[in-house]
Design a protein around this motif. Sequence first.
Motif, mmCIF file in Angstrom:
data_model
loop_
_atom_site.group_PDB
_atom_site.id
_atom_site.type_symbol
_atom_site.label_atom_id
_atom_site.label_comp_id
_atom_site.label_asym_id
_atom_site.label_seq_id
_atom_site.Cartn_x
_atom_site.Cartn_y
_atom_site.Cartn_z
ATOM 1 N N VAL A 154 -0.210 13.455 8.107
ATOM 2 C CA VAL A 154 0.784 12.796 7.256
ATOM 3 C C VAL A 154 0.261 11.493 6.643
ATOM 4 C CG1 VAL A 154 2.706 13.876 8.474
ATOM 5 C CG2 VAL A 154 1.985 11.558 9.123
ATOM 6 N N THR A 155 -0.951 11.080 7.027
ATOM 7 C CA THR A 155 -1.549 9.861 6.490
ATOM 8 C C THR A 155 -2.411 10.201 5.274
ATOM 9 O OG1 THR A 155 -1.587 8.877 8.691
ATOM 10 C CG2 THR A 155 -3.009 7.872 7.045
ATOM 11 N N ARG A 156 -2.293 9.403 4.241
ATOM 12 C CA ARG A 156 -3.085 9.604 3.027
ATOM 13 C C ARG A 156 -4.573 9.430 3.309
ATOM 14 N NH1 ARG A 156 0.486 5.341 -0.365
ATOM 15 N NH2 ARG A 156 2.330 6.639 -0.561
ATOM 16 N N SER A 196 1.565 11.621 3.183
ATOM 17 C CA SER A 196 2.761 10.883 2.777
ATOM 18 C C SER A 196 2.708 9.383 3.025
ATOM 19 C CB SER A 196 3.993 11.419 3.527
ATOM 20 O OG SER A 196 4.257 12.740 3.177
ATOM 21 N N PHE A 197 1.918 8.944 3.997
ATOM 22 C CA PHE A 197 1.998 7.555 4.449
ATOM 23 C C PHE A 197 0.677 6.811 4.289
ATOM 24 C CE2 PHE A 197 5.287 9.899 6.654
ATOM 25 C CZ PHE A 197 6.393 9.081 6.463
ATOM 26 N N ALA A 198 0.789 5.536 3.979
ATOM 27 C CA ALA A 198 -0.388 4.670 3.937
ATOM 28 C C ALA A 198 -0.895 4.410 5.351
ATOM 29 C CB ALA A 198 -0.049 3.338 3.266
ATOM 30 N N ALA A 199 0.024 4.450 6.314
ATOM 31 C CA ALA A 199 -0.354 4.225 7.707
ATOM 32 C C ALA A 199 0.676 4.856 8.632
ATOM 33 C CB ALA A 199 -0.458 2.733 8.005
ATOM 34 N N VAL A 200 0.206 5.198 9.820
ATOM 35 C CA VAL A 200 1.073 5.624 10.912
ATOM 36 C C VAL A 200 0.796 4.691 12.070
ATOM 37 C CG1 VAL A 200 1.589 7.457 12.583
ATOM 38 C CG2 VAL A 200 1.101 8.052 10.194
ATOM 39 N N GLU A 215 0.812 -1.226 0.000
ATOM 40 C CA GLU A 215 0.000 0.000 0.000
ATOM 41 C C GLU A 215 0.843 1.273 0.000
ATOM 42 O OE1 GLU A 215 -3.952 1.484 -0.070
ATOM 43 O OE2 GLU A 215 -3.235 -0.567 -0.159
ATOM 44 N N GLY A 216 2.064 1.192 0.495
ATOM 45 C CA GLY A 216 2.908 2.374 0.556
ATOM 46 C C GLY A 216 3.624 2.480 1.882
ATOM 47 N N CYS A 268 -0.776 15.139 18.953
ATOM 48 C CA CYS A 268 0.052 14.415 17.981
ATOM 49 C C CYS A 268 -0.836 13.606 17.037
ATOM 50 C CB CYS A 268 1.075 13.529 18.671
ATOM 51 S SG CYS A 268 0.422 12.034 19.416
ATOM 52 N N LEU A 269 -2.050 13.272 17.482
ATOM 53 C CA LEU A 269 -2.963 12.541 16.592
ATOM 54 C C LEU A 269 -3.308 13.370 15.363
ATOM 55 C CD1 LEU A 269 -5.300 10.866 19.231
ATOM 56 C CD2 LEU A 269 -3.414 9.815 17.971
#
Length: 189
Positions: free
Chosen positions: A146-148, A120-124, A58-59, A139-140
């Motif tokens: 930054v999550t797609r 930028s990210f598929a997951a954090v 997924e990335g 921070c959430l």
Amino acid sequence: MTNATDTLEHVYNAEGMQAIRESYEGWASNYDAENIGNGFRLPTIGVAFVARHVPNDEGPILDAGCGTGLVGEALAILGYEDIVGLDISPAMLKFAERLETYNLLYEQDLGRPIPEADNSFAAVTCFGSLGPGHAPPDCLDEFIRVTRPGGHVIFNVRPDTYEEQGLRAKIDDLLAGPTVREVGRSGKS
């Protein structure tokens, strides 16, 4: 063997990010042995949630609060190849670097903006870093930023402290909005 609960309470009772960083710096060399020896299952459970919801093609995945790299190592074993890790402790990052499973590792306080582009990210992932005195509830917002769209933010909270930390209210606010929805939670709430 040191009781990991005692060490963890010491870390949670540290006041300020510098004191927390120093606590982890001192714990880094024994962190894995103490936690695993004391039945710490959080990285394994967290990675199971990733595997359930995020295909390994997924990335990229951001492992926020990656520590010594237990999550990144398990993700790599499952075929995830593009993993970025960040942590407040340089000593913990050195242990994570030795695993050679992260594409990038860097020092980062989760109370500050994450230096990554939007979407930028598929997951954090964030396992073990939302305890008392650690990453703040805001921070959430950074994890979501930054999550797609359609991606996943997978984390844990301590049920005994997440309300007083403001995490319950933050999560409730996010879920009440138009962009975030809960897709799963462990059997223990």
